[in-house]
Design a protein around this motif. Sequence first.
Motif, short mmCIF file in Angstrom:
data_model
loop_
_atom_site.label_atom_id
_atom_site.label_comp_id
_atom_site.label_asym_id
_atom_site.label_seq_id
_atom_site.Cartn_x
_atom_site.Cartn_y
_atom_site.Cartn_z
N SER A 1 -0.67 -1.52 -0.49
CA SER A 1 -0.46 -0.18 0.06
C SER A 1 -1.69 0.31 0.82
O SER A 1 -1.58 1.05 1.80
CB SER A 1 -0.13 0.82 -1.06
OG SER A 1 1.10 0.48 -1.66
N GLN B 1 5.99 3.62 0.09
CA GLN B 1 6.31 3.24 -1.29
C GLN B 1 6.75 4.48 -2.07
O GLN B 1 7.69 4.43 -2.84
CB GLN B 1 5.08 2.59 -1.95
CG GLN B 1 5.34 2.12 -3.37
CD GLN B 1 4.15 1.34 -3.96
OE1 GLN B 1 3.10 1.23 -3.34
NE2 GLN B 1 4.34 0.81 -5.16
N ASP C 1 6.80 -0.69 2.64
CA ASP C 1 6.03 -0.85 1.41
C ASP C 1 6.96 -0.70 0.21
O ASP C 1 7.30 0.41 -0.19
CB ASP C 1 4.90 0.18 1.37
CG ASP C 1 3.89 -0.12 0.26
OD1 ASP C 1 4.09 -1.10 -0.48
OD2 ASP C 1 2.90 0.64 0.16
N GLU C 2 7.33 -1.82 -0.35
CA GLU C 2 8.18 -1.85 -1.55
C GLU C 2 9.43 -0.99 -1.41
O GLU C 2 9.79 -0.25 -2.31
CB GLU C 2 7.39 -1.39 -2.77
CG GLU C 2 6.28 -2.35 -3.12
CD GLU C 2 5.79 -2.16 -4.55
OE1 GLU C 2 6.60 -1.73 -5.40
OE2 GLU C 2 4.63 -2.44 -4.81
MG LIG Z 1 1.56 -0.36 -3.40
#
Ligand SMILES: [Mg+2]
Lengths: 407, 257
Positions: free
Chosen positions: B44, B88, B173-174
């Motif tokens: 991240s 995220q 991000d995820e």
């Molecule tokens: Mg992360």
Amino acid sequence: MTAAETSLARTGFEALWAAKHERVRGREPSWLLQARENAWALFAERGFPTRADEDWRSTNVAAIANTAYATPSRSLDAKAVQAACASVAVPGSVRVVLVNGRFEPSASDLGAPQHGLTIESLSAVLASGPETLRGHLASQRSTVNAFSALNAALFEDGLRLRVSGRVAIERPIHVIHVTTGPGAFALHPRLVVEVGNGCELELIESFVGAAGVGTAFTNVVQDVRIDDAATLRHVRIVEDAVTAQHVGMTRAAVAKDGRYASVAITRGGALVRNDLYVTLDAPGASCALDGLYALDGSQHADQHTTIEHAAPHCSSTELYRGIVDGKSRGVFYGRIIVRHGALKTSAEQENNNLVLSNEALVDSTPQLEIFADDVQCRHGSTIGQIDEAQTYYLRSRGIGADEARRS
Amino acid sequence: MTTLLQIKNLKANAAGKQILKGIDLEVNAGEVHAIMGPNGSGKSTLAGVLTGREGYEITDGSVLYQGKDLLALSPEERAREGVFLAFQYPVEIPGISNMFFLRAALNAIRKHRGQEELDAVDFMALVKKKLEVVHIKEDLLKRPVNAGFSGGEKKRNEIFQMAVLEPTLCLLDETDSGLDIDALRIVADGVNAMRSPERAMVLVTHYERLLEYVNPDRVHVLAHGRIVKSGDRELARELEKKGYGWIEQAAKTGATA
Ligand SMILES: [Mg+2]
Ligand SMILES: Nc1ncnc2c1ncn2[C@@H]1O[C@H](COP(=O)(O)OP(=O)(O)OP(=O)(O)O)[C@@H](O)[C@H]1O
């Protein structure tokens, strides 16, 4: 404020009062002189409010109390006034201009007379038929705090707007209050608005400073009467110069099935305090109070509203929103009183605020006082803050830093 | 093939601590890359550095995007140039409606490209089309940005924004974390629908599952602030089976060797 400062402040206005008293004695009817003297006595006794005063807890008026104001200049810079008016012009409206609190025919554009509508300057009414103002001016109704008392004692001019004969006035009346001239000066304009049975009127008031204006202290009082089944839409926009001080007291009494719709916008001024007091006097009366304050720098703006439900079957809605940035401070105080016997009252109030900087502050106090049964009242207040993560989120979508903070 | 993103020896600190310790990565237009790696390895942080988040100090290295120095641009300039991050943890912004927000974003980007801004009607027409892609209910758009959205709704809203803004470089991000199987499919379909020869995508993920739907061209492992291993689709399967231990071990010995 210390006692010494208070008395100093009183002396500043004392000189203004002495001069005023000298000017009007023997020229105005005795009942009016009496009313002015009573108002002055009230002000002299109370002095300016301090922070110890519950109603003024959040607003310090020392800056006003400690300034030695002159009476406003009467020579006007026509160009500057014109430019100020143009900057706030409302297309299609009837334009009535008050310069430093005095009606200024040369800057106004009243257009063709509209059936049922009378627009007069207060000074003209006082010269020709002051008796018709007695009900308004001799009553203590508007003398509810030190500022409105000061206005009642010192006012020079203003306007009277009357609508009668069950007509809806098509063109909005735009009253532009322009302040102009150097130095520190105080003005106390007064408006009397009467909307007769079944009539409709839209009144827009803009408060604006001409280029180069000094420290103008506007202390305005509006007395509004809305008769049976009449409607007034009343917009007040404070766009005064950044140096200005502005105190306003609006009292509106709404009769059976009448409606008062108010929009109060505050963007300008260094120190602004607006009091709006609405009484719903008979069944079916209603009001909608909307407000927006957008403050920056070191501005301080205080919106005090009271809605008094004095009769059954009345309804009110209120929505004030504020955005504060810089080191500014926004105050919202909204009081709803439901009197004994005001059954089937419906009242809704909301105040939402957005705080855009760490140093800006909001003070929000909704207050319900209910003395009747079978009522529906709801109120709420929110204060939101945009933080770093939110700003970054907006910026990461292409919305610029400044817009991100403002959107 | 044109190189869209070129990261060289990128080092960055947060709160005085070195987190990125020399990242090298090249992504070409048309490619999809996956970045996997243990918690706290800096994934991240890399996304934050690439999109200009405050709070990082870049101590070394360079990032070129379409040949330009990306790190010299403000976050909004990067977005307008076509860089997009699906967060995220998408933040909630009470007081701004999703619609208003997205139109402001789209118009900022269009203005930057010299295109005409869209009015509410045209915007709505565009949005209706994109909504179908991510199966988002229209009333979510009227609500404040992400406010009260479920975890899955927030993630789908990110993909929806991506679909509307049509970026050139998509960083996710995820986006697959915390999604049920159907939502995962929807997100994967959204990603696949946006694959194009001009566009590149970098997917940060912990799960092999997403990569089954979105067949990546390259897979990288980020550990302790470095990309310690790169490979193809097969590497992800291996990681799923064996975990990160063996790579971290190899990286450590590699680093000290
Ligand atoms: Mg992360
Ligand atoms: N602003 C910051 N201040 C201090 N430490 C930070 C900051 N940002 C990141 N870190 C630290 O840097 C490390 C990497 O964080 P990062 O969020 O990039 O990890 P990640 O690889 O995305 O992990 P995850 O898989 O859990 O999402 C962590 O130890 C984190 O605590």
